[in-house]
Design an enzyme around this catalytic site. Structure first.
Site, PDB file in Angstrom:
ATOM      1  N   ARG A 130      29.405  26.237   8.538  1.00 21.82           N
ATOM      2  CA  ARG A 130      29.892  24.859   8.820  1.00 21.82           C
ATOM      3  C   ARG A 130      28.925  24.023   9.664  1.00 21.82           C
ATOM      4  NH1 ARG A 130      34.672  27.917   9.348  1.00 21.82           N
ATOM      5  NH2 ARG A 130      35.930  27.724   7.485  1.00 21.82           N
ATOM      6  N   LYS A 152      20.213  12.350   5.593  1.00 23.62           N
ATOM      7  CA  LYS A 152      20.790  12.524   4.252  1.00 23.62           C
ATOM      8  C   LYS A 152      20.230  13.813   3.673  1.00 23.62           C
ATOM      9  CE  LYS A 152      21.894   7.872   2.668  1.00 23.62           C
ATOM     10  NZ  LYS A 152      21.586   6.825   1.660  1.00 23.62           N
ATOM     11  N   GLU A 194       7.781   4.064  -0.991  1.00 28.53           N
ATOM     12  CA  GLU A 194       8.840   3.948   0.023  1.00 28.53           C
ATOM     13  C   GLU A 194       8.335   3.165   1.233  1.00 28.53           C
ATOM     14  OE1 GLU A 194      11.906   4.825  -0.653  1.00 28.53           O
ATOM     15  OE2 GLU A 194      11.977   6.694  -1.802  1.00 28.53           O
ATOM     16  N   LYS A 236      13.089   2.686   9.610  1.00 26.22           N
ATOM     17  CA  LYS A 236      14.189   3.554   9.168  1.00 26.22           C
ATOM     18  C   LYS A 236      15.065   3.957  10.353  1.00 26.22           C
ATOM     19  CE  LYS A 236      15.981   6.998   6.243  1.00 26.22           C
ATOM     20  NZ  LYS A 236      15.850   7.843   5.081  1.00 26.22           N
ATOM     21  N   GLU A 246      26.035   4.779   6.351  1.00 28.23           N
ATOM     22  CA  GLU A 246      25.898   3.810   5.259  1.00 28.23           C
ATOM     23  C   GLU A 246      27.197   3.048   4.984  1.00 28.23           C
ATOM     24  OE1 GLU A 246      23.121   5.022   2.168  1.00 28.23           O
ATOM     25  OE2 GLU A 246      24.292   3.867   0.743  1.00 28.23           O
ATOM     26  N   ARG A 250      22.615   0.259   5.884  1.00 28.23           N
ATOM     27  CA  ARG A 250      21.777   1.383   5.437  1.00 28.23           C
ATOM     28  C   ARG A 250      21.567   1.355   3.928  1.00 28.23           C
ATOM     29  NH1 ARG A 250      21.445   7.739   7.324  1.00 28.23           N
ATOM     30  NH2 ARG A 250      19.831   8.266   5.807  1.00 28.23           N
ATOM     31  N   ASN A 254      18.173   1.552  -0.111  1.00 28.63           N
ATOM     32  CA  ASN A 254      18.217   1.966  -1.516  1.00 28.63           C
ATOM     33  C   ASN A 254      17.648   0.911  -2.452  1.00 28.63           C
ATOM     34  OD1 ASN A 254      19.349   4.544  -1.237  1.00 28.63           O
ATOM     35  ND2 ASN A 254      21.339   3.624  -0.845  1.00 28.63           N
ATOM     36  N   HIS A 257      16.598   1.881  -5.916  1.00 27.46           N
ATOM     37  CA  HIS A 257      17.026   3.255  -6.169  1.00 27.46           C
ATOM     38  C   HIS A 257      18.064   3.367  -7.283  1.00 27.46           C
ATOM     39  CE1 HIS A 257      14.690   4.031  -2.627  1.00 27.46           C
ATOM     40  NE2 HIS A 257      15.043   5.294  -2.558  1.00 27.46           N
ATOM     41  N   HIS A 261      16.954   5.939  -9.720  1.00 28.67           N
ATOM     42  CA  HIS A 261      17.714   7.168 -10.007  1.00 28.67           C
ATOM     43  C   HIS A 261      18.050   7.259 -11.491  1.00 28.67           C
ATOM     44  CE1 HIS A 261      19.240   7.663  -5.569  1.00 28.67           C
ATOM     45  NE2 HIS A 261      17.988   8.011  -5.725  1.00 28.67           N
ATOM     46  N   HIS A 274       9.996  10.725  -7.742  1.00 30.61           N
ATOM     47  CA  HIS A 274      10.992   9.842  -7.137  1.00 30.61           C
ATOM     48  C   HIS A 274      10.360   8.502  -6.714  1.00 30.61           C
ATOM     49  CE1 HIS A 274      14.473   8.629  -4.774  1.00 30.61           C
ATOM     50  NE2 HIS A 274      13.670   8.412  -3.747  1.00 30.61           N
TER      51      HIS A 274
HETATM   52  P1  NAD Z   1       8.498  16.875  -3.338  1.00 38.67           P
HETATM   53  O1  NAD Z   1       9.246  17.472  -2.246  1.00 38.67           O
HETATM   54  O2  NAD Z   1       8.769  17.351  -4.714  1.00 38.67           O
HETATM   55  O3  NAD Z   1       6.954  17.020  -3.022  1.00 38.67           O
HETATM   56  C1  NAD Z   1       6.029  16.521  -3.934  1.00 38.67           C
HETATM   57  C2  NAD Z   1       5.020  17.591  -4.386  1.00 38.67           C
HETATM   58  O4  NAD Z   1       4.036  17.744  -3.376  1.00 38.67           O
HETATM   59  C3  NAD Z   1       5.615  18.961  -4.606  1.00 38.67           C
HETATM   60  O5  NAD Z   1       4.943  19.579  -5.674  1.00 38.67           O
HETATM   61  C4  NAD Z   1       5.285  19.663  -3.303  1.00 38.67           C
HETATM   62  O6  NAD Z   1       5.265  21.061  -3.415  1.00 38.67           O
HETATM   63  C5  NAD Z   1       3.921  19.122  -3.016  1.00 38.67           C
HETATM   64  N1  NAD Z   1       3.508  19.100  -1.628  1.00 38.67           N
HETATM   65  C6  NAD Z   1       4.274  18.856  -0.540  1.00 38.67           C
HETATM   66  N2  NAD Z   1       3.490  18.769   0.549  1.00 38.67           N
HETATM   67  C7  NAD Z   1       2.217  18.992   0.139  1.00 38.67           C
HETATM   68  C8  NAD Z   1       0.983  19.022   0.810  1.00 38.67           C
HETATM   69  N3  NAD Z   1       0.882  18.725   2.103  1.00 38.67           N
HETATM   70  N4  NAD Z   1      -0.118  19.299   0.090  1.00 38.67           N
HETATM   71  C9  NAD Z   1      -0.037  19.536  -1.256  1.00 38.67           C
HETATM   72  N5  NAD Z   1       1.114  19.486  -1.943  1.00 38.67           N
HETATM   73  C10 NAD Z   1       2.228  19.214  -1.237  1.00 38.67           C
HETATM   74  O7  NAD Z   1       8.697  15.290  -3.385  1.00 38.67           O
HETATM   75  P2  NAD Z   1       8.787  14.157  -2.266  1.00 38.67           P
HETATM   76  O8  NAD Z   1       8.221  12.953  -2.885  1.00 38.67           O
HETATM   77  O9  NAD Z   1       8.256  14.625  -0.976  1.00 38.67           O
HETATM   78  O10 NAD Z   1      10.358  13.970  -2.092  1.00 38.67           O
HETATM   79  C11 NAD Z   1      11.157  13.509  -3.153  1.00 38.67           C
HETATM   80  C12 NAD Z   1      12.563  13.965  -2.894  1.00 38.67           C
HETATM   81  O11 NAD Z   1      13.038  13.374  -1.694  1.00 38.67           O
HETATM   82  C13 NAD Z   1      13.536  13.556  -3.977  1.00 38.67           C
HETATM   83  O12 NAD Z   1      14.359  14.642  -4.290  1.00 38.67           O
HETATM   84  C14 NAD Z   1      14.337  12.449  -3.339  1.00 38.67           C
HETATM   85  O13 NAD Z   1      15.643  12.362  -3.841  1.00 38.67           O
HETATM   86  C15 NAD Z   1      14.330  12.855  -1.911  1.00 38.67           C
HETATM   87  N6  NAD Z   1      14.527  11.753  -0.966  1.00 38.67           N
HETATM   88  C16 NAD Z   1      15.465  11.915  -0.012  1.00 38.67           C
HETATM   89  C17 NAD Z   1      15.665  10.939   0.933  1.00 38.67           C
HETATM   90  C18 NAD Z   1      16.646  11.147   2.045  1.00 38.67           C
HETATM   91  O14 NAD Z   1      16.937  10.200   2.769  1.00 38.67           O
HETATM   92  N7  NAD Z   1      17.124  12.358   2.241  1.00 38.67           N
HETATM   93  C19 NAD Z   1      14.906   9.756   0.878  1.00 38.67           C
HETATM   94  C20 NAD Z   1      13.955   9.622  -0.113  1.00 38.67           C
HETATM   95  C21 NAD Z   1      13.768  10.639  -1.031  1.00 38.67           C
HETATM   96  N1  GLY Z   2      16.633   6.996   1.612  1.00 36.52           N
HETATM   97  C1  GLY Z   2      17.819   6.207   1.843  1.00 36.52           C
HETATM   98  C2  GLY Z   2      18.500   6.531   3.119  1.00 36.52           C
HETATM   99  O1  GLY Z   2      18.080   7.354   3.869  1.00 36.52           O
HETATM  100  O2  GLY Z   2      19.521   5.949   3.388  1.00 36.52           O
END
Ligand code: NAD
Ligand code: GLY
Length: 377
Positions: A130, A152, A194, A236, A246, A250, A254, A257, A261, A274
């Protein structure tokens, strides 16, 4: 402990707080952080740590992190790399590891990787017994400017992106800018999408700065990247502090997005990054804003130019029919009482979330993009 706990830490790190009362936490940004125990120890309450990473990032950085965690009872779980693995099945591997090692409620999960690892490790931390502590160690630009901040967490479902998740804030975000040196160009660009988002939604001065410093950023100039990360995180952190769950503003984070998405789900997770989908989605939001008479066409052109200048796609794929767009967009967390709400632009630096737009303008845009590239701008 807030960011002040790091005042004595070595190095030339920049740090700022996400101000959430008792759940406030620092974001530390700078070189040479990842292997330095001083940046982790104040935020680990128990003896057990589970590092969650993937099979691309672990070979690069796990040794340094584990060395910094010497003295803790440190375990690891290495997930397969890719958005297509951001699902419940892969998430279960984290729980398997936690339970097999009999980790207790005082375990700290440490997310080492990009947004996929961060979202999954954070969700596992939100659910395990939890709720346990976690620390974000983001290694992509996208994760350093966005996903590691704000709490998130979650996984995808075949019917919708990030549809299963929780709000769960980390204890700290440790963003080592040196890790960006190994990031592929395409991933760097995805993170810049972003970054541009913050300029578009609430910081026109930052948008101007990005236009001026575009080449330095693409050349991975360390000072320019640190500045862009700090300004993004500051934006942010302010939004999250004002509206953690949100209820209102917040949702501005998006921008692009809902369209993005739809692209990610419609094309199959992993086909478009993404950040790439968000870039094309932000141009669609700008286009729609212009069609509604909200946004000057010159600002649509500026948006397209900056994103294209970062090597990002500015037109969506033509593979999705208008009906498919609408179907995919209906599975959006901003849908309220069956009405789609979108983030639209009144100007650069001025976004608004609204359901109050002419649906014919949206249909016109979708018709245009499903048959041919968007024309305006
Ligand atoms: P990712 O985590 O897939 O990383 C991108 C690629 O880079 C992967 O292949 C990873 O293994 C590689 N990688 C990571 N660090 C590296 C490094 N230092 N050197 C070499 N390779 C490296 O993608 P991302 O763009 O980091 O994140 C996208 C994800 O984040 C999506 O799932 C999206 O929905 C999510 N997201 C979440 C939020 C949130 O608020 N929680 C906000 C925006 C995006
Ligand atoms: N990436 C959108 C949020 O964190 O609200």
């Amino acid at each position: 402990m807030g960011a002040k706990g790091l005042a004595a830490a070595p190095g030339d790190a920049r740090w700022l707080d996400v101000d959430l009362g008792a759940r406030s936490y620092p974001i530390v940004i700078g070189p040479r952080l990842i292997g330095d125990p001083a940046y982790y120890r104040p935020y680990i309450r128990g003896r057990q740590v589970l590092v969650v990473s993937n099979d691309t990032v672990a070979p690069l950085y796990l040794d340094a992190v584990e060395a910094a965690l010497a003295g803790f009872d440190c375990h690891r779980v290495i997930l397969p790399d890719g958005e297509q693995y951001k699902d419940l099945g892969t998430l279960n591997r984290i729980f398997d590891t936690l339970l097999t090692a009999r980790m207790g409620r005082d375990v700290t999960l440490l997310a080492l990787g990009g947004g996929v690892v961060g979202d999954m490790a954070g969700f596992a931390a939100a659910c395990y017994q939890r709720g346990v502590d976690f620390i974000q160690v983001p290694t992509t630009l996208l994760a350093q400017v966005d996903s590691s901040v704000g709490g998130k967490t979650g996984v995808n479902h075949p019917l919708g992106k990030n549809m299963i998740g929780a709000f769960h804030q980390p204890r700290a975000v440790i963003a080592d800018t040196d890790t960006l040196n190994t990031l592929p160009d395409r991933e760097l660009a995805a993170g810049l999408a972003e970054v541009v988002k913050y300029g578009l939604i609430r910081d026109a001065g930052f948008f101007d700065w990005l236009e001026v410093h575009r080449e330095r950023l693409l050349a991975r100039d360390a000072g320019a990247l640190a500045e862009a990360i700090e300004r993004s995180c500051r934006n942010k952190a302010e939004v999250v502090a004002a509206d953690e769950r949100e209820a209102g503003q917040r949702a501005l984070l998006n921008l692009g997005h809902t369209f993005g998405h739809a692209i990610e789900a419609g094309m199959g997770y992993g086909a478009w990054l993404h950040g790439e989908a968000v870039a094309a989605g932000m141009v669609m939001a700008a286009e729609l804003s212009a069609r509604l008479g909200w946004l000057d066409i010159a600002d649509v052109a500026r948006t397209r130019r900056l994103l294209a200048g970062f090597g990002l796609p500015v037109d969506p794929p033509t593979d999705l029919s208008e009906a498919r767009w609408l179907e995919l967009m209906a599975v959006d967390k901003k849908v309220q009482a069956g009405r789609l709400r979108l983030v639209l632009l009144r100007g650069i630096g001025a976004a608004e979330v609204t359901a109050d737009f002419d649906p014919a303008a949206l249909r016109g845009l979708l018709e245009a993009v499903s048959g041919a590239a968007v024309t305006a701008g």
